[in-house]
Design a protein around this motif. Structure first.
Motif: not given
Length: 304
Positions: A154-158, A167-177, A199-206
């Protein structure tokens, strides 16, 4: 917090405040407590990460699965490689604007392709081994958009402190299968990764829109291949006494006998061809054609 459980942050939420609240939840969880204000997909992922034995302190970075040369070789033959220009076209604007990386992984979570700002790429590689050949499944790196999208399909934003590894908590990511249009199997994920501050609020949608566009592209290419196969082997499947059909190596009907036979039936072919019994009980023989690009399946007789 947004109502969509797969979306981390919206345009009105303060990233700094949310990161602080989630950090408290993370600290409580890794010390053995339960969480109450964490999205269900993240809470589930934290639990899986814990069970995998991922180190939340971040002392152990995402492991190297293959070296960069092998990752490049895998990328060149990966089904998503032909869609690389489309992926770039869909994501370049938002990636450039927000200094995010455009990332493609395979179905195991191995990063195959990263594109974007050179400084951000270097920082991601140095700080958390986010680079080609690294394993970013949940088993390898804990909760992150690549791994969690694969685990949940499922697509998800973390966002920031939702990552299991500190160590990854300085980052944000959005991914879709992305799925294979022929088999439905996972091919990999398309991901946007950037620093928390960007962080971009529309990154997951894109990312989701891009994944759907890529699947549409793959369906189009599949139809093109089918058309070529039908044209090439039309004379081999029509006009005979026995019924025949043209079938893909995955057992998908490409062209049926004009009298109607398999009628969208799907089945497993023997490796390299040979005799088989169809789900209907009919005995048949599968002959590979075109160096295994398809099979001509012909009827041998019906079961008693």
């Amino acid at each position: 917090m947004p109502r969509n459980p797969w979306l981390a942050i919206d345009a009105v939420t303060s990233p700094a405040r949310l990161a602080g609240e989630l950090r408290q939840e993370w600290e409580h969880f890794v010390s053995g407590g339960r969480v109450s204000r964490v999205r269900a997909p993240v809470a589930d992922s934290w639990q899986r990460s814990l069970e995998w034995g991922v180190d939340p302190s971040g002392n152990r970075l995402a492991p190297v699965s293959v070296d960069r040369d092998e990752a490049s070789e895998r990328w060149e033959v990966h089904p998503l490689r032909e869609a690389a220009p489309l992926i770039r076209h869909c994501l370049a604007s938002i990636a450039d604007e927000s200094e995010h990386l455009i990332v493609v992984s395979d179905a195991e979570g191995v990063l195959l392709q990263l594109d974007g700002n050179a400084k951000v790429r270097s920082q991601a590689a140095d700080s958390m081994n986010f680079t080609e050949g690294a394993l970013w499944s949940e088993e390898g790196a804990g909760t992150n958009a690549v791994g969690t999208a694969l685990a949940a399909d499922h697509a998800v934003q973390i966002f920031a402190t939702e990552h299991f590894s500190e160590v990854v908590q300085a980052w944000t990511c959005s991914a879709a299968p992305v799925h294979d249009p022929e088999t439905g199997e996972l091919l990999g994920v398309i991901d946007l990764t950037g620093l928390e501050k960007d962080v971009h609020p529309h990154s997951l949608a894109v990312a989701m829109t891009t994944a759907r566009a890529v699947e549409g592209h793959l369906r189009y290419r599949l139809r093109e291949r089918d058309d070529r196969l039908r044209a090439r082997y039309a004379g081999r499947i029509g006009g005979g006494v026995d019924r025949r059909a043209l079938v893909s190596p995955n057992g998908r009907l490409v062209a049926d006998d004009a009298r109607g036979w398999l009628r969208h039936m799907r089945f497993e072919l023997p490796p390299g061809g040979g005799e088989l019994i169809l789900p209907s009980g009919v005995h048949a023989f599968a002959e590979p054609v075109g160096e295994g690009e398809a099979f001509i399946v012909r009827e041998l007789g019906r079961s008693a």
